[in-house]
Design a protein around this motif. Sequence first.
Motif, PDB file in Angstrom:
ATOM      1  N   GLN A 187     -59.390  55.434-101.430  1.00 45.53           N
ATOM      2  CA  GLN A 187     -60.221  56.638-101.345  1.00 45.53           C
ATOM      3  C   GLN A 187     -60.235  57.201 -99.930  1.00 45.53           C
ATOM      4  OE1 GLN A 187     -64.086  55.190-102.784  1.00 45.53           O
ATOM      5  NE2 GLN A 187     -63.710  56.304-104.700  1.00 45.53           N
ATOM      6  N   VAL A 188     -60.606  58.480 -99.847  1.00 38.49           N
ATOM      7  CA  VAL A 188     -60.807  59.118 -98.547  1.00 38.49           C
ATOM      8  C   VAL A 188     -62.092  59.930 -98.592  1.00 38.49           C
ATOM      9  CG1 VAL A 188     -58.308  59.341 -98.183  1.00 38.49           C
ATOM     10  CG2 VAL A 188     -59.598  61.277 -99.067  1.00 38.49           C
ATOM     11  N   ARG A 189     -62.639  60.185 -97.394  1.00 34.86           N
ATOM     12  CA  ARG A 189     -63.756  61.129 -97.308  1.00 34.86           C
ATOM     13  C   ARG A 189     -63.225  62.435 -96.741  1.00 34.86           C
ATOM     14  NH1 ARG A 189     -67.747  58.488 -94.317  1.00 34.86           N
ATOM     15  NH2 ARG A 189     -67.187  59.632 -92.424  1.00 34.86           N
ATOM     16  N   VAL A 190     -63.643  63.543 -97.352  1.00 38.97           N
ATOM     17  CA  VAL A 190     -63.165  64.867 -96.953  1.00 38.97           C
ATOM     18  C   VAL A 190     -64.355  65.712 -96.524  1.00 38.97           C
ATOM     19  CG1 VAL A 190     -62.026  66.987 -97.772  1.00 38.97           C
ATOM     20  CG2 VAL A 190     -61.204  64.747 -98.544  1.00 38.97           C
ATOM     21  N   SER A 191     -64.230  66.358 -95.369  1.00 43.56           N
ATOM     22  CA  SER A 191     -65.187  67.374 -94.941  1.00 43.56           C
ATOM     23  C   SER A 191     -64.754  68.686 -95.591  1.00 43.56           C
ATOM     24  CB  SER A 191     -65.179  67.504 -93.422  1.00 43.56           C
ATOM     25  OG  SER A 191     -65.965  68.608 -93.022  1.00 43.56           O
ATOM     26  N   VAL A 192     -65.562  69.194 -96.512  1.00 37.88           N
ATOM     27  CA  VAL A 192     -65.174  70.346 -97.335  1.00 37.88           C
ATOM     28  C   VAL A 192     -65.309  71.647 -96.526  1.00 37.88           C
ATOM     29  CG1 VAL A 192     -65.696  71.663 -99.428  1.00 37.88           C
ATOM     30  CG2 VAL A 192     -65.840  69.155 -99.457  1.00 37.88           C
ATOM     31  N   ARG A 193     -64.241  72.443 -96.528  1.00 38.57           N
ATOM     32  CA  ARG A 193     -64.267  73.752 -95.863  1.00 38.57           C
ATOM     33  C   ARG A 193     -64.416  74.882 -96.872  1.00 38.57           C
ATOM     34  NH1 ARG A 193     -62.372  72.488 -90.644  1.00 38.57           N
ATOM     35  NH2 ARG A 193     -63.342  70.436 -90.318  1.00 38.57           N
ATOM     36  N   ALA A 194     -63.988  74.652 -98.113  1.00 38.55           N
ATOM     37  CA  ALA A 194     -64.088  75.682 -99.148  1.00 38.55           C
ATOM     38  C   ALA A 194     -64.075  75.007-100.515  1.00 38.55           C
ATOM     39  CB  ALA A 194     -62.914  76.655 -99.035  1.00 38.55           C
ATOM     40  N   ALA A 195     -64.862  75.542-101.447  1.00 36.94           N
ATOM     41  CA  ALA A 195     -64.889  75.020-102.824  1.00 36.94           C
ATOM     42  C   ALA A 195     -64.787  76.190-103.793  1.00 36.94           C
ATOM     43  CB  ALA A 195     -66.175  74.240-103.076  1.00 36.94           C
ATOM     44  N   GLY A 196     -63.834  76.116-104.699  1.00 38.24           N
ATOM     45  CA  GLY A 196     -63.628  77.193-105.667  1.00 38.24           C
ATOM     46  C   GLY A 196     -64.728  77.211-106.720  1.00 38.24           C
ATOM     47  N   VAL A 197     -65.128  78.438-107.094  1.00 34.09           N
ATOM     48  CA  VAL A 197     -66.131  78.640-108.155  1.00 34.09           C
ATOM     49  C   VAL A 197     -65.381  79.084-109.410  1.00 34.09           C
ATOM     50  CG1 VAL A 197     -68.136  80.008-108.858  1.00 34.09           C
ATOM     51  CG2 VAL A 197     -67.896  79.269-106.469  1.00 34.09           C
ATOM     52  N   ASN A 198     -65.677  78.440-110.548  1.00 34.79           N
ATOM     53  CA  ASN A 198     -64.979  78.724-111.795  1.00 34.79           C
ATOM     54  C   ASN A 198     -65.961  78.832-112.957  1.00 34.79           C
ATOM     55  OD1 ASN A 198     -61.953  78.374-111.066  1.00 34.79           O
ATOM     56  ND2 ASN A 198     -62.936  76.596-110.124  1.00 34.79           N
TER      57      ASN A 198
ATOM     58  N   VAL B 252     -56.234  69.006 -96.568  1.00 37.84           N
ATOM     59  CA  VAL B 252     -55.877  68.709 -97.956  1.00 37.84           C
ATOM     60  C   VAL B 252     -56.568  69.657 -98.928  1.00 37.84           C
ATOM     61  CG1 VAL B 252     -55.402  66.244 -97.555  1.00 37.84           C
ATOM     62  CG2 VAL B 252     -57.740  66.986 -98.115  1.00 37.84           C
ATOM     63  N   ILE B 253     -55.945  69.788-100.103  1.00 38.56           N
ATOM     64  CA  ILE B 253     -56.578  70.435-101.252  1.00 38.56           C
ATOM     65  C   ILE B 253     -56.992  69.314-102.194  1.00 38.56           C
ATOM     66  CG2 ILE B 253     -56.292  72.067-103.140  1.00 38.56           C
ATOM     67  CD1 ILE B 253     -54.040  73.386-101.542  1.00 38.56           C
ATOM     68  N   VAL B 254     -58.195  69.424-102.742  1.00 38.53           N
ATOM     69  CA  VAL B 254     -58.756  68.373-103.590  1.00 38.53           C
ATOM     70  C   VAL B 254     -58.932  68.925-105.006  1.00 38.53           C
ATOM     71  CG1 VAL B 254     -60.649  66.734-103.845  1.00 38.53           C
ATOM     72  CG2 VAL B 254     -60.040  67.558-101.571  1.00 38.53           C
ATOM     73  N   TYR B 255     -58.176  68.365-105.964  1.00 38.16           N
ATOM     74  CA  TYR B 255     -58.267  68.780-107.367  1.00 38.16           C
ATOM     75  C   TYR B 255     -57.534  67.718-108.191  1.00 38.16           C
ATOM     76  CZ  TYR B 255     -57.047  71.164-111.713  1.00 38.16           C
ATOM     77  OH  TYR B 255     -56.892  71.484-113.035  1.00 38.16           O
ATOM     78  N   ARG B 256     -58.128  67.160-109.273  1.00 43.01           N
ATOM     79  CA  ARG B 256     -59.378  67.582-109.835  1.00 43.01           C
ATOM     80  C   ARG B 256     -60.455  66.550-109.549  1.00 43.01           C
ATOM     81  NH1 ARG B 256     -60.880  68.527-116.100  1.00 43.01           N
ATOM     82  NH2 ARG B 256     -62.675  69.884-115.742  1.00 43.01           N
ATOM     83  N   VAL B 257     -61.644  67.029-109.175  1.00 41.54           N
ATOM     84  CA  VAL B 257     -62.769  66.152-108.842  1.00 41.54           C
ATOM     85  C   VAL B 257     -64.027  66.707-109.506  1.00 41.54           C
ATOM     86  CG1 VAL B 257     -61.860  65.366-106.638  1.00 41.54           C
ATOM     87  CG2 VAL B 257     -63.201  67.469-106.712  1.00 41.54           C
ATOM     88  N   THR B 258     -65.112  65.950-109.429  1.00 34.95           N
ATOM     89  CA  THR B 258     -66.406  66.522-109.794  1.00 34.95           C
ATOM     90  C   THR B 258     -67.299  66.446-108.573  1.00 34.95           C
ATOM     91  OG1 THR B 258     -66.946  64.359-110.725  1.00 34.95           O
ATOM     92  CG2 THR B 258     -66.440  66.075-112.288  1.00 34.95           C
ATOM     93  N   GLY B 259     -68.092  67.501-108.387  1.00 36.64           N
ATOM     94  CA  GLY B 259     -69.004  67.524-107.253  1.00 36.64           C
ATOM     95  C   GLY B 259     -68.447  68.182-106.016  1.00 36.64           C
ATOM     96  N   ALA B 260     -67.496  69.119-106.192  1.00 31.73           N
ATOM     97  CA  ALA B 260     -66.837  69.740-105.037  1.00 31.73           C
ATOM     98  C   ALA B 260     -67.743  70.696-104.255  1.00 31.73           C
ATOM     99  CB  ALA B 260     -65.587  70.497-105.493  1.00 31.73           C
ATOM    100  N   TYR B 261     -68.858  71.117-104.859  1.00 27.81           N
ATOM    101  CA  TYR B 261     -69.796  71.983-104.127  1.00 27.81           C
ATOM    102  C   TYR B 261     -70.599  71.111-103.166  1.00 27.81           C
ATOM    103  CZ  TYR B 261     -69.568  75.651-107.852  1.00 27.81           C
ATOM    104  OH  TYR B 261     -69.201  76.618-108.759  1.00 27.81           O
TER     105      TYR B 261
ATOM    106  N   GLY C 111     -68.598  71.671-109.434  1.00 29.19           N
ATOM    107  CA  GLY C 111     -67.402  72.014-108.672  1.00 29.19           C
ATOM    108  C   GLY C 111     -66.252  71.078-108.950  1.00 29.19           C
ATOM    109  N   PHE C 112     -65.091  71.649-109.324  1.00 27.90           N
ATOM    110  CA  PHE C 112     -63.910  70.855-109.683  1.00 27.90           C
ATOM    111  C   PHE C 112     -62.792  70.925-108.656  1.00 27.90           C
ATOM    112  CE2 PHE C 112     -65.767  71.933-113.922  1.00 27.90           C
ATOM    113  CZ  PHE C 112     -66.050  70.635-114.327  1.00 27.90           C
ATOM    114  N   GLU C 113     -62.931  71.804-107.639  1.00 27.29           N
ATOM    115  CA  GLU C 113     -61.826  71.951-106.678  1.00 27.29           C
ATOM    116  C   GLU C 113     -62.375  72.309-105.306  1.00 27.29           C
ATOM    117  OE1 GLU C 113     -59.220  75.273-107.483  1.00 27.29           O
ATOM    118  OE2 GLU C 113     -60.896  76.592-108.000  1.00 27.29           O
TER     119      GLU C 113
END
Length: 311
Positions: free
Chosen positions: A33-44, A87-96, A65-67
């Motif tokens: 696993q890795v920890r990612v500092s999120v810069r953007a999360a797509g809304v779907n 990195v781009i993160v997909y598919r996950v849950t909790g991307a927001y 949030g899935f991406e």
Amino acid sequence: MSSSSRRVVATGFGGPENLAVEEVDPGEPGPGQVRVSVRAAGVNPADVKRYRGPGDPARLPLVLGFEAAGVVTAVGPDTSHEAGEEVIVYRVTGAYATDLVVDETALTPKPSSLDWPEAGGVLLTGATAWHTLEATGVTAGDTVLVHGATGGVGLPAVQLARLRGARILGTASERNHDLLRELGAQPVTYGDGLADRVRALAPDGIDVALDLVGTDEAMDVSLALVADRARIATIANFERAPREGVKLLGGGPGADPGDDIRAAARAEIARLAGDGSLRVLVASTYPLDDAAEAHRQIATGHTTGKLVLLP
């Protein structure tokens, strides 16, 4: 890690008024696993459906949030990644969220040419579009009718089909016709007489139809114009697809989720977006605290381009 990490959750079922931002400790990454500092999360739209309800209160609060896209900040044992990678993160849950701990299998390298909002919003709709083209066998020389061509999945579907050498007719409202022409498609206005307008533009017939809107019109016109029902796919008409014998794709009951196809497409979609072959149109960005406003907007069904949260 301090509890300064924040995430958006649905505290109840219903509408966007149930969204709240809470503080949370994302924890340390474990093996693989890795920890990612999120810069953007797509809304779907799928994010809104997740808590639309009614549902089981025991499942609350729901993470959304899935991406996303961001920077690796910590790695667990047995990982091939390093801190500092984009990195781009997909598919996950909790991307927001401001920080995410994810399995490294969810990571795709972010092309340096892609800005954060584009990277955070490219893969879910891009992979969905890719799946519709794979499922219907779109290839050079095909004429493809895309219903909802300037919607979230429509925009990448038009472009990816063009890259395969297909001819595209896309339904859209008048205000989006110029955009479709820019992307190499022929626009058609939806509404009464659609089948006749399509026939006039494509007298030799339509090979493939992609229903990305779920209306009866989209289904009726597709059935009228495409001879082989295996080359009609919908991601939205769960009621009629099984009855009409067309392909039902995605995350709903009875649909083919295409997980393997979508996962395998990630690197290529990122590459195409990075080199400019696939344009990611971002309509609006919102801070995490305004997630409810983003959900109200996407629920209208009239957004052209992606909505993206910037934590």
